[in-house]
Design an enzyme around this catalytic site. Structure first.
Site, short mmCIF file in Angstrom:
data_model
loop_
_atom_site.label_atom_id
_atom_site.label_comp_id
_atom_site.label_asym_id
_atom_site.label_seq_id
_atom_site.Cartn_x
_atom_site.Cartn_y
_atom_site.Cartn_z
CG HIS A 114 3.47 5.35 4.33
ND1 HIS A 114 3.03 5.43 5.63
CD2 HIS A 114 2.58 4.57 3.69
CE1 HIS A 114 1.93 4.73 5.76
NE2 HIS A 114 1.63 4.21 4.61
CG HIS A 157 5.06 8.21 14.28
ND1 HIS A 157 3.69 8.13 14.23
CD2 HIS A 157 5.47 8.47 13.01
CE1 HIS A 157 3.29 8.29 12.98
NE2 HIS A 157 4.35 8.50 12.22
CG PHE A 197 1.33 16.12 9.56
CD1 PHE A 197 2.01 16.76 8.54
CD2 PHE A 197 0.14 15.48 9.26
CE1 PHE A 197 1.53 16.74 7.23
CE2 PHE A 197 -0.35 15.45 7.96
CZ PHE A 197 0.35 16.08 6.95
NE ARG A 219 -2.79 3.79 3.68
CZ ARG A 219 -2.66 4.38 4.87
NH1 ARG A 219 -3.68 4.99 5.43
NH2 ARG A 219 -1.51 4.34 5.53
CB SER A 233 7.87 6.83 6.20
OG SER A 233 7.14 7.97 6.60
CD GLU A 256 -0.24 1.60 3.05
OE1 GLU A 256 -0.80 2.50 2.38
OE2 GLU A 256 0.42 1.85 4.07
C1 HEM Z 1 7.96 14.16 8.97
C2 HEM Z 1 7.79 12.87 9.09
C3 HEM Z 1 6.48 12.21 9.36
C4 HEM Z 1 5.23 12.75 9.54
C5 HEM Z 1 4.82 14.21 9.46
C6 HEM Z 1 4.35 11.64 9.79
C7 HEM Z 1 2.98 11.78 10.00
C8 HEM Z 1 2.10 10.75 9.94
C9 HEM Z 1 0.69 10.90 9.77
C10 HEM Z 1 -0.04 12.24 9.66
C11 HEM Z 1 0.16 9.66 9.71
C12 HEM Z 1 -1.30 9.32 9.49
C13 HEM Z 1 -1.48 9.27 7.99
C14 HEM Z 1 -2.91 9.04 7.62
O1 HEM Z 1 -3.40 7.91 7.80
O2 HEM Z 1 -3.52 9.98 7.08
C15 HEM Z 1 1.23 8.73 9.85
C16 HEM Z 1 1.08 7.37 9.83
C17 HEM Z 1 2.12 6.48 9.99
N1 HEM Z 1 3.45 6.78 10.10
FE1 HEM Z 1 4.25 8.63 10.06
N2 HEM Z 1 5.04 10.48 9.81
C18 HEM Z 1 6.35 10.76 9.53
C19 HEM Z 1 7.39 9.86 9.42
C20 HEM Z 1 7.26 8.51 9.63
C21 HEM Z 1 8.34 7.58 9.55
C22 HEM Z 1 9.77 7.92 9.17
C23 HEM Z 1 7.81 6.34 9.84
C24 HEM Z 1 8.44 4.97 9.91
C25 HEM Z 1 9.65 4.63 9.72
C26 HEM Z 1 6.40 6.52 10.05
C27 HEM Z 1 5.52 5.50 10.33
C28 HEM Z 1 4.15 5.61 10.24
C29 HEM Z 1 3.23 4.50 10.22
C30 HEM Z 1 3.59 3.03 10.34
C31 HEM Z 1 1.95 5.04 10.07
C32 HEM Z 1 0.64 4.28 9.93
C33 HEM Z 1 -0.09 4.12 11.23
C34 HEM Z 1 -1.40 3.40 11.03
O3 HEM Z 1 -2.11 3.67 10.05
O4 HEM Z 1 -1.72 2.55 11.86
N3 HEM Z 1 6.11 7.84 9.92
N4 HEM Z 1 2.41 9.41 10.00
#
Ligand code: HEM
Length: 352
Positions: A323, A299, A306, A178, A219, A143
């Site tokens: 991502h 996170h 964010f 997703r 991501s 996804e």
């Molecule tokens: C500036 C960097 C980042 C921001 C602003 C951010 C922000 C977010 C946001 C807003 C979501 C929800 C997205 C949605 O469903 O609409 C999300 C989900 C997620 N992020 Fe990040 N993220 C960042 C970096 C990362 C990184 C580097 C990783 C992992 C190595 C990560 C792992 C995840 C995962 C696994 C989810 C899914 C959670 C779920 O749906 O259960 N994120 N992130």
């Protein structure tokens, strides 16, 4: 609004989504879709590892050689050149290639010039290391998510098409919802990583066997289009927390199910860093990744920052986030490390 799951991959559910049918996300997002004829995505990471400024020129030449090989018949549809320094102080330059045809990828990989170069004994004696980490997920195990509809990245570029605004995002658990396979499968791992060949030590060629449902995430963040207040908010409030989260996963990730993490920057054709970064990590299970993203202070803080950012900018973002996530079958992964240090990639935690 449409489902993130492309129409041809939808099936009767035996497992429910986390949200009701009338759920409306707080901000828009999109997913990449491939034509129905595409059954697999191939993500190939081809890495060069070196230590110290004195080896960078040699490592960079090796990376350019790998990238030049992408131009051969059946090469990737899209690739990125990237760089990051790991916790052991090694430079890792990685060419990431994407295919949407596993057979084309296999022909490219097995062409004498590519196969011969990777298999040559010379690779063990050049004073630098090499690695290949290759994921070939079925599209039901893959996804993507994009925060803006104006530019695709990574696998999305190879897949070629963006969905309309999708419903399954903006809540914890939406990544799982997703994934087409989540309609019928909990995606729980039953095995463990194993050293398939040789001992994880510098000077060796080591293969690691992955296990079922091992999860991969890339991501990414692109702040090249941001200006003024948005740029300041990203660089001062989000990036430092992101860096801390990436650092935690790299140094202490094993305790939360993260086998390996790299925080990388894109390079342009001249080898200069671009204003684009990404975290790339391998996890024991999708559930471990979910737990970290939902509960780890870094996170959670990134997510909170964010949300504030989206509101402060009235949804008008120039920052681009995306991502891509794969949950791999045992036969959909290949890991080989040639003269790399023993904490590289999937070797982390298995070596001496
Ligand atoms: C500036 C960097 C980042 C921001 C602003 C951010 C922000 C977010 C946001 C807003 C979501 C929800 C997205 C949605 O469903 O609409 C999300 C989900 C997620 N992020 Fe990040 N993220 C960042 C970096 C990362 C990184 C580097 C990783 C992992 C190595 C990560 C792992 C995840 C995962 C696994 C989810 C899914 C959670 C779920 O749906 O259960 N994120 N992130």
């Amino acid at each position: 609004m449409e489902s993130a799951i492309a129409e041809h991959l939808r099936c009767p559910r035996t497992r429910q989504r986390r949200v009701e049918d009338d759920y409306a996300p707080p901000y828009p997002a999109w997913a990449a879709h491939a034509p129905a004829a595409v059954t697999r995505v191939v993500i190939g990471l081809f890495g060069v590892q070196s230590r110290g400024a004195g080896r960078l020129g040699q490592a960079c030449a090796a990376l350019r050689g790998i990238a030049a090989g992408f131009a051969a018949p059946d090469g990737p549809l899209h690739h990125d050149l990237t760089h990051g320094v790991d916790a052991d102080g090694f430079d890792n330059m990685v060419a990431i290639g994407y295919w949407t045809d596993a057979q084309a990828f296999a022909r490219w990989r097995d062409a004498p010039a590519v196969r011969g170069w990777w298999q040559s004994e010379e690779r063990l004696h050049e004073g630098i290391g090499y690695f290949r980490e290759i994921a070939t997920p079925h599209v039901a195990r893959f996804e993507t998510l994009f925060s803006t509809p104006d530019a695709l990245e990574g696998a999305g570029v190879a897949m070629g098409r963006l969905s309309g605004e999708i419903q399954e995002h903006g809540y914890w658990g939406s990544m799982r919802d997703r994934l087409p396979l989540s309609q019928t499968d909990a995606m729980r791992p039953s095995g463990a990583r194993a050293v398939a060949a040789d001992v994880p030590e510098p000077g060796r060629r080591v293969r690691i066997a992955g296990h079922d449902h091992l999860a991969l995430i890339r991501s990414g963040q692109d702040w090249s289009g941001t200006q003024g207040r948005e740029r300041m908010l990203y660089l001062e409030q989000i990036e430092p927390v992101l860096r801390a989260g990436m650092d935690f996963l790299e140094r202490q990730g094993l305790q939360v199910g993260c086998y390996s993490n790299r925080y990388m920057r894109h390079l342009d054709a001249a080898g200069q860093p671009q204003e684009k970064s990404f975290g790339l990590s391998f996890w024991r299970a999708l559930a471990d990744m979910e737990r970290w993203s939902e509960s780890h202070p870094t996170h959670v803080e990134i997510f909170g920052a964010f949300m504030r950012y989206v509101q402060a900018l009235n949804l008008d973002l120039k920052l681009r986030l995306y991502h891509e996530v794969a949950v791999l079958g045992p036969d959909e992964q290949f890991y080989e490390y040639v003269n790399c240090h023993p904490r590289t990639g999937l070797m982390n935690g298995l070596g001496a």
